[in-house]
Write a protein that holds these residues in place. Structure first.
Motif, PDB file in Angstrom:
ATOM      1  N   THR A  86       1.024  -1.211   0.222  1.00 13.77           N
ATOM      2  CA  THR A  86       0.012   0.108   0.055  1.00 13.77           C
ATOM      3  C   THR A  86       0.964   1.189  -0.028  1.00 13.77           C
ATOM      4  O   THR A  86       2.047   1.118   0.088  1.00 13.77           O
ATOM      5  N   SER A  87       0.198   2.467   0.174  1.00 18.59           N
ATOM      6  CA  SER A  87       0.821   3.693   0.200  1.00 18.59           C
ATOM      7  C   SER A  87       0.469   4.690   0.851  1.00 18.59           C
ATOM      8  O   SER A  87      -0.657   4.807   1.063  1.00 18.59           O
ATOM      9  N   LEU A  88       1.326   5.481   1.220  1.00 13.62           N
ATOM     10  CA  LEU A  88       0.872   6.797   2.135  1.00 13.62           C
ATOM     11  C   LEU A  88       0.386   7.736   1.052  1.00 13.62           C
ATOM     12  O   LEU A  88      -0.767   8.313   1.214  1.00 13.62           O
ATOM     13  N   ILE A  89       0.845   7.951  -0.151  1.00 15.52           N
ATOM     14  CA  ILE A  89       0.596   9.079  -1.203  1.00 15.52           C
ATOM     15  C   ILE A  89      -0.617   8.429  -1.892  1.00 15.52           C
ATOM     16  O   ILE A  89      -0.393   7.204  -2.439  1.00 15.52           O
ATOM     17  N   PRO A  90      -1.819   9.000  -2.107  1.00 15.58           N
ATOM     18  CA  PRO A  90      -2.791   8.343  -2.724  1.00 15.58           C
ATOM     19  C   PRO A  90      -2.446   7.935  -4.371  1.00 15.58           C
ATOM     20  O   PRO A  90      -1.529   8.590  -4.997  1.00 15.58           O
ATOM     21  N   PHE A  91      -2.795   6.646  -4.441  1.00 14.79           N
ATOM     22  CA  PHE A  91      -2.602   6.141  -5.936  1.00 14.79           C
ATOM     23  C   PHE A  91      -1.406   5.965  -6.392  1.00 14.79           C
ATOM     24  O   PHE A  91      -0.841   5.228  -7.308  1.00 14.79           O
ATOM     25  N   GLN A  92      -0.333   6.081  -5.400  1.00 17.92           N
ATOM     26  CA  GLN A  92       1.206   5.535  -5.564  1.00 17.92           C
ATOM     27  C   GLN A  92       1.367   4.142  -5.617  1.00 17.92           C
ATOM     28  O   GLN A  92       2.130   3.542  -6.581  1.00 17.92           O
ATOM     29  N   ALA A  93       0.730   3.305  -4.854  1.00 17.90           N
ATOM     30  CA  ALA A  93       0.709   1.904  -5.147  1.00 17.90           C
ATOM     31  C   ALA A  93       0.058   1.527  -6.323  1.00 17.90           C
ATOM     32  O   ALA A  93       0.510   0.325  -6.779  1.00 17.90           O
ATOM     33  N   VAL A  94      -0.980   2.080  -6.942  1.00 17.14           N
ATOM     34  CA  VAL A  94      -1.599   1.665  -8.108  1.00 17.14           C
ATOM     35  C   VAL A  94      -0.574   1.916  -9.036  1.00 17.14           C
ATOM     36  O   VAL A  94      -0.295   1.230  -9.974  1.00 17.14           O
ATOM     37  N   ARG A  95       0.018   3.254  -9.327  1.00 13.38           N
ATOM     38  CA  ARG A  95       0.871   3.692 -10.374  1.00 13.38           C
ATOM     39  C   ARG A  95       2.089   2.711 -10.167  1.00 13.38           C
ATOM     40  O   ARG A  95       2.554   2.166 -11.262  1.00 13.38           O
ATOM     41  N   ASP A  96       2.701   2.244  -9.268  1.00  9.44           N
ATOM     42  CA  ASP A  96       3.922   1.393  -9.124  1.00  9.44           C
ATOM     43  C   ASP A  96       3.394  -0.048  -9.147  1.00  9.44           C
ATOM     44  O   ASP A  96       4.385  -1.015  -9.449  1.00  9.44           O
ATOM     45  N   GLY A  97       2.243  -0.413  -9.612  1.00  7.44           N
ATOM     46  CA  GLY A  97       1.935  -2.021  -9.903  1.00  7.44           C
ATOM     47  C   GLY A  97       1.744  -2.505  -8.511  1.00  7.44           C
ATOM     48  O   GLY A  97       1.520  -4.139  -8.637  1.00  7.44           O
ATOM     49  N   ARG A  98       1.755  -2.196  -7.385  1.00 11.22           N
ATOM     50  CA  ARG A  98       1.410  -2.779  -6.246  1.00 11.22           C
ATOM     51  C   ARG A  98      -0.057  -3.176  -5.920  1.00 11.22           C
ATOM     52  O   ARG A  98      -0.042  -4.161  -4.967  1.00 11.22           O
ATOM     53  N   GLN A  99      -0.928  -2.355  -6.359  1.00  7.57           N
ATOM     54  CA  GLN A  99      -2.349  -2.473  -6.202  1.00  7.57           C
ATOM     55  C   GLN A  99      -3.147  -2.157  -7.732  1.00  7.57           C
ATOM     56  O   GLN A  99      -2.534  -1.738  -8.694  1.00  7.57           O
ATOM     57  N   LYS A 100      -4.053  -3.013  -7.664  1.00  2.00           N
ATOM     58  CA  LYS A 100      -4.989  -2.773  -9.039  1.00  2.00           C
ATOM     59  C   LYS A 100      -6.430  -2.368  -8.364  1.00  2.00           C
ATOM     60  O   LYS A 100      -7.013  -2.978  -7.309  1.00  2.00           O
ATOM     61  N   LEU A 101      -6.813  -1.405  -8.874  1.00  4.02           N
ATOM     62  CA  LEU A 101      -8.297  -0.882  -8.503  1.00  4.02           C
ATOM     63  C   LEU A 101      -9.348  -1.761  -9.146  1.00  4.02           C
ATOM     64  O   LEU A 101      -9.282  -2.104 -10.212  1.00  4.02           O
ATOM     65  N   ASP A 102     -10.288  -1.951  -8.215  1.00  4.17           N
ATOM     66  CA  ASP A 102     -11.481  -2.635  -8.742  1.00  4.17           C
ATOM     67  C   ASP A 102     -12.656  -2.049  -8.374  1.00  4.17           C
ATOM     68  O   ASP A 102     -12.917  -1.834  -7.080  1.00  4.17           O
ATOM     69  N   VAL A 103     -13.335  -1.318  -9.139  1.00  7.33           N
ATOM     70  CA  VAL A 103     -14.472  -0.397  -9.399  1.00  7.33           C
ATOM     71  C   VAL A 103     -15.324  -0.979  -8.298  1.00  7.33           C
ATOM     72  O   VAL A 103     -16.266  -0.424  -7.520  1.00  7.33           O
ATOM     73  N   ARG A 104     -15.481  -2.105  -8.607  1.00  8.42           N
ATOM     74  CA  ARG A 104     -16.814  -3.072  -7.823  1.00  8.42           C
ATOM     75  C   ARG A 104     -16.739  -3.008  -6.335  1.00  8.42           C
ATOM     76  O   ARG A 104     -17.407  -2.872  -5.546  1.00  8.42           O
ATOM     77  N   GLU A 105     -15.268  -2.929  -5.740  1.00  8.60           N
ATOM     78  CA  GLU A 105     -15.103  -2.654  -4.352  1.00  8.60           C
ATOM     79  C   GLU A 105     -15.775  -1.339  -3.847  1.00  8.60           C
ATOM     80  O   GLU A 105     -15.667  -1.198  -2.528  1.00  8.60           O
ATOM     81  N   PHE A 106     -16.072  -0.381  -4.622  1.00  8.41           N
ATOM     82  CA  PHE A 106     -16.614   1.071  -4.244  1.00  8.41           C
ATOM     83  C   PHE A 106     -18.019   0.907  -4.254  1.00  8.41           C
ATOM     84  O   PHE A 106     -18.713   1.936  -3.975  1.00  8.41           O
ATOM     85  N   ALA A 107     -18.680  -0.121  -4.684  1.00  8.39           N
ATOM     86  CA  ALA A 107     -20.161  -0.309  -4.776  1.00  8.39           C
ATOM     87  C   ALA A 107     -20.590  -0.991  -3.546  1.00  8.39           C
ATOM     88  O   ALA A 107     -21.644  -1.681  -3.608  1.00  8.39           O
ATOM     89  N   LYS A 108     -20.308  -0.696  -2.411  1.00  6.33           N
ATOM     90  CA  LYS A 108     -20.683  -1.069  -1.083  1.00  6.33           C
ATOM     91  C   LYS A 108     -21.575  -0.305  -0.377  1.00  6.33           C
ATOM     92  O   LYS A 108     -21.363   1.090  -0.501  1.00  6.33           O
ATOM     93  N   PRO A 109     -22.430  -0.746   0.282  1.00  7.31           N
ATOM     94  CA  PRO A 109     -23.462   0.149   0.986  1.00  7.31           C
ATOM     95  C   PRO A 109     -22.920   1.195   1.875  1.00  7.31           C
ATOM     96  O   PRO A 109     -23.316   2.338   1.737  1.00  7.31           O
ATOM     97  N   ALA A 110     -21.743   1.152   2.729  1.00 10.61           N
ATOM     98  CA  ALA A 110     -21.266   2.013   3.406  1.00 10.61           C
ATOM     99  C   ALA A 110     -20.564   3.191   2.428  1.00 10.61           C
ATOM    100  O   ALA A 110     -20.698   4.336   2.654  1.00 10.61           O
ATOM    101  N   TYR A 111     -19.953   2.642   1.462  1.00 15.78           N
ATOM    102  CA  TYR A 111     -19.448   3.816   0.590  1.00 15.78           C
ATOM    103  C   TYR A 111     -20.460   4.819  -0.273  1.00 15.78           C
ATOM    104  O   TYR A 111     -20.283   5.861  -0.244  1.00 15.78           O
ATOM    105  N   LEU A 112     -21.454   3.895  -0.690  1.00 14.40           N
ATOM    106  CA  LEU A 112     -22.588   4.543  -1.315  1.00 14.40           C
ATOM    107  C   LEU A 112     -23.426   5.336  -0.314  1.00 14.40           C
ATOM    108  O   LEU A 112     -23.743   6.846  -0.691  1.00 14.40           O
ATOM    109  N   GLY A 113     -23.468   5.136   1.176  1.00 11.82           N
ATOM    110  CA  GLY A 113     -24.125   6.121   1.899  1.00 11.82           C
ATOM    111  C   GLY A 113     -23.241   7.138   2.375  1.00 11.82           C
ATOM    112  O   GLY A 113     -23.929   8.195   2.186  1.00 11.82           O
ATOM    113  N   VAL A 114     -22.109   7.123   2.329  1.00  4.28           N
ATOM    114  CA  VAL A 114     -21.139   8.267   2.654  1.00  4.28           C
ATOM    115  C   VAL A 114     -21.256   9.125   1.296  1.00  4.28           C
ATOM    116  O   VAL A 114     -21.222  10.585   1.579  1.00  4.28           O
ATOM    117  N   SER A 115     -21.220   8.701   0.205  1.00  5.26           N
ATOM    118  CA  SER A 115     -21.161   9.296  -1.062  1.00  5.26           C
ATOM    119  C   SER A 115     -22.432  10.234  -0.889  1.00  5.26           C
ATOM    120  O   SER A 115     -22.734  11.421  -1.526  1.00  5.26           O
TER     121      SER A 115
END
Length: 137
Positions: free
Chosen positions: A88-117
């Motif tokens: 993971t990373s402290l700086i947003p998206f750094q781990a994604v840019r470095d290839g250590r993480q991959k974003l999966d948009v489906r992970e953000f379709a959770k009730p808690a995230y939708l409620g906060v949004s």
């Protein structure tokens, strides 16, 4: 993250679990970056030295909290924490840019995230009305 209801009810001793999905793929300190965005927007909106000094203090406090939290977790959980911090990373998206993480948009379709949004959208929409009601707008 989800909660184990047995831990909440004190039936089981709370455990430590590291989650690497959702917002943690973007940054392991989302509250820090939310506070920075909030401080920037309010400092530019108010445009005075009081807002600037308060924002600098809040941001410094959150950076210290991120550093100290990482240090405490590293000291307590050792290799498990080091492995997580390496993916993971402290700086947003750094781990994604470095290839250590991959974003999966489906992970953000959770009730808690939708409620906060939905809450954020409503707060943004009703912000002028609230300011008029309290006499600040």
């Amino acid at each position: 993250a989800t909660f184990n209801l047995l831990e909440v009810a004190a039936v089981m001793k709370p455990g430590f679990r590291i989650y690497e999905d959702g917002i943690m793929r973007i940054t392991r300190h989302p509250q820090l970056w939310g506070q920075i965005l909030w401080c920037l927007s309010h400092t530019f909106w108010l445009g005075n030295t009081m807002a600037l000094s308060a924002s600098l203090g809040l941001v410094a406090h959150h950076f210290f909290g991120a550093w100290n939290g990482d240090r405490r977790l590293r000291d307590r959980y050792g290799l498990e924490w080091e492995t997580f911090a390496g993916r993971t990373s402290l700086i947003p998206f750094q781990a994604v840019r470095d290839g250590r993480q991959k974003l999966d948009v489906r992970e953000f379709a959770k009730p808690a995230y939708l409620g906060v949004s939905a809450f954020i959208a409503a707060a943004y929409y009703f912000h002028p009305t609230v300011l008029r009601l309290v006499g600040s707008g």
